[in-house]
Design an enzyme around this catalytic site. Sequence first.
Site, PDB file in Angstrom:
ATOM      1  N   ASN A  34      -8.157  -7.855  -2.394  1.00 45.94           N
ATOM      2  CA  ASN A  34      -7.642  -6.538  -2.462  1.00 45.94           C
ATOM      3  C   ASN A  34      -6.829  -6.344  -3.947  1.00 45.94           C
ATOM      4  O   ASN A  34      -5.780  -6.368  -4.245  1.00 45.94           O
ATOM      5  CB  ASN A  34      -6.573  -6.247  -1.373  1.00 45.94           C
ATOM      6  CG  ASN A  34      -6.115  -4.627  -1.538  1.00 45.94           C
ATOM      7  OD1 ASN A  34      -6.714  -3.911  -2.156  1.00 45.94           O
ATOM      8  ND2 ASN A  34      -4.812  -4.570  -0.546  1.00 45.94           N
ATOM      9  N   GLU A  92      -1.299 -15.013  -4.499  1.00 44.50           N
ATOM     10  CA  GLU A  92      -0.662 -13.659  -5.057  1.00 44.50           C
ATOM     11  C   GLU A  92      -0.038 -13.966  -6.429  1.00 44.50           C
ATOM     12  O   GLU A  92       0.549 -15.201  -6.601  1.00 44.50           O
ATOM     13  CB  GLU A  92       0.443 -13.083  -4.277  1.00 44.50           C
ATOM     14  CG  GLU A  92       1.266 -12.064  -4.784  1.00 44.50           C
ATOM     15  CD  GLU A  92       0.421 -10.727  -5.415  1.00 44.50           C
ATOM     16  OE1 GLU A  92       0.735 -10.217  -6.558  1.00 44.50           O
ATOM     17  OE2 GLU A  92      -0.695 -10.273  -4.881  1.00 44.50           O
ATOM     18  N   GLN A  97       0.958  -0.970   0.014  1.00 44.22           N
ATOM     19  CA  GLN A  97       0.061  -0.065   0.050  1.00 44.22           C
ATOM     20  C   GLN A  97       0.734   0.998   0.102  1.00 44.22           C
ATOM     21  O   GLN A  97       1.924   1.370   0.683  1.00 44.22           O
ATOM     22  CB  GLN A  97      -0.865  -0.083   1.323  1.00 44.22           C
ATOM     23  CG  GLN A  97      -2.130  -0.801   1.367  1.00 44.22           C
ATOM     24  CD  GLN A  97      -3.224  -0.355   0.357  1.00 44.22           C
ATOM     25  OE1 GLN A  97      -2.953   0.634  -0.380  1.00 44.22           O
ATOM     26  NE2 GLN A  97      -4.284  -1.251   0.039  1.00 44.22           N
ATOM     27  N   CYS A  99      -9.438   0.373  -4.995  1.00 38.44           N
ATOM     28  CA  CYS A  99      -9.050   1.595  -5.030  1.00 38.44           C
ATOM     29  C   CYS A  99      -9.749   2.439  -6.201  1.00 38.44           C
ATOM     30  O   CYS A  99      -9.531   3.598  -6.497  1.00 38.44           O
ATOM     31  CB  CYS A  99      -7.414   1.575  -5.464  1.00 38.44           C
ATOM     32  SG  CYS A  99      -6.957   0.747  -6.770  1.00 38.44           S
TER      33      CYS A  99
END
Length: 470
Positions: free
Chosen positions: A389, A339, A289, A417
């Site tokens: 995320n 990931e 982040q 975002c």
Amino acid sequence: MALSCVLRPPCCHLRPPSLPARHRSLVTTTAAMWGGKKKARVSCSLPEPSWEERLANAVTPLWRLPYQEQLQVKYESQRKILQTLTSRLEELGIDAQKPGGLCCPLQPVVPSPIINGYRNKSTFSVNRGPDGNPKTVGLYVGTGRERNIVCVKANHVENMPSKHKQVAQCYEEFICHSPLDSCLLFHEGGHWRELVVRTSSCGHTMAIITFHPQQLGQEALATQKALLKEFFTCGPGAVCDLTSLYFQESTMTRCSHEQSPYQLLHGAPHIFEELLGLKFRISPDAFFQVNTAGAEVLYQAVGELCQATRDTVLLDICCGTGTIGLSLAHQVSKVIGVEVVEKAIEDAEWNAAFNGISNCEFHSGKAEAVLPQLLASWEDARPLVAVVNPSRAGLHYRVVRAIRNCRSIRRLLYISCKPEGEAMRNFLELCCPPDPQKKLTGERFAPVLAIPFDMFPHTVHCELLLLFTR
């Protein structure tokens, strides 16, 4: 910041007062002015803004507003996004509208603990500046479509720390003394390309320089790398006190480590960051982040909303270096992270071991390949909570389908975002009625609570945390 201040009771819509009219006009002017079209209301008698002001208006369009009014602007923006989601759900035949006109309560925007210089990562381009210098290191004003791009130094951009600006200035000094040209367009030749600077609250600084090799041989490349290292270790660039200096040869706009390895020219292979009492290792291309202090507030809220018990299994999708899962590992029975960036998974595994956390496992690969296989055979009786995320591109449809069709997942936290973009598609896929044709056979989710977090002061962007349950 106490969590009680973030997680207000979701029984009603808390709406700050409207933005004063004098500032609404300022925001619309600054947001539109540097996209190539000036609003008719802007007086022709206004003095021509400097290039630095144009850049500030382009990158941080709210920078002139007092911070509390920035938060009001962002609240209104997030409210419109939820109104859109509500309308789209109604079109699908779902009675989504709750008191207040939205599909779920919207909390006020949670402020960033740091307002100026909060970015821990900045990317600088190399191109022609206002003075015609083709080796200017800065940020772009203008667009490629309009063919009016100018590269402007970022000295006056308020969300960027001084260390990033210092490294950019030193890089410009180096390439200006280099006999090699900057690479403005790949087919026109040139070599020097973008610079990425990463910093941490531990005082570490990593610089990553991208270089187009064109037709240079290995000996010539070795010479340039040696000169770069000498400049930043013994020459004028030593003032930057770099922890790590990386070099990447790239013939593409973006290159992963797997496509073209990052070459360590000087220093340590990683920098380190501290977050919520844990230490995290960061590789050149690992996601972290951009606002560390803001991330702490966000992750604390995630931990609260998970309602995890010691029996809970936490599924951390798009986990990066493992920050969310590792910060919540003490609350749950097990953490499973997924990931796509292989180096980030290596960092996540190192981070778990270094911090003495043993209840985490991490899977490397595309979520759309790993997750369906992982959940298809899920027979664990323990409660399963998912946290996602993703990047601005949102989740792949197969990921959404796997989550939707896994009966064990009753609680989902989606961090976005750009919720007005591809994430909106994900929201609708999660909440639409069952659709056998699309293989969405599982019970639908419903949005329960929305909390915006200001991870990007002075910009129009927010990080939206949406809680879904079923």
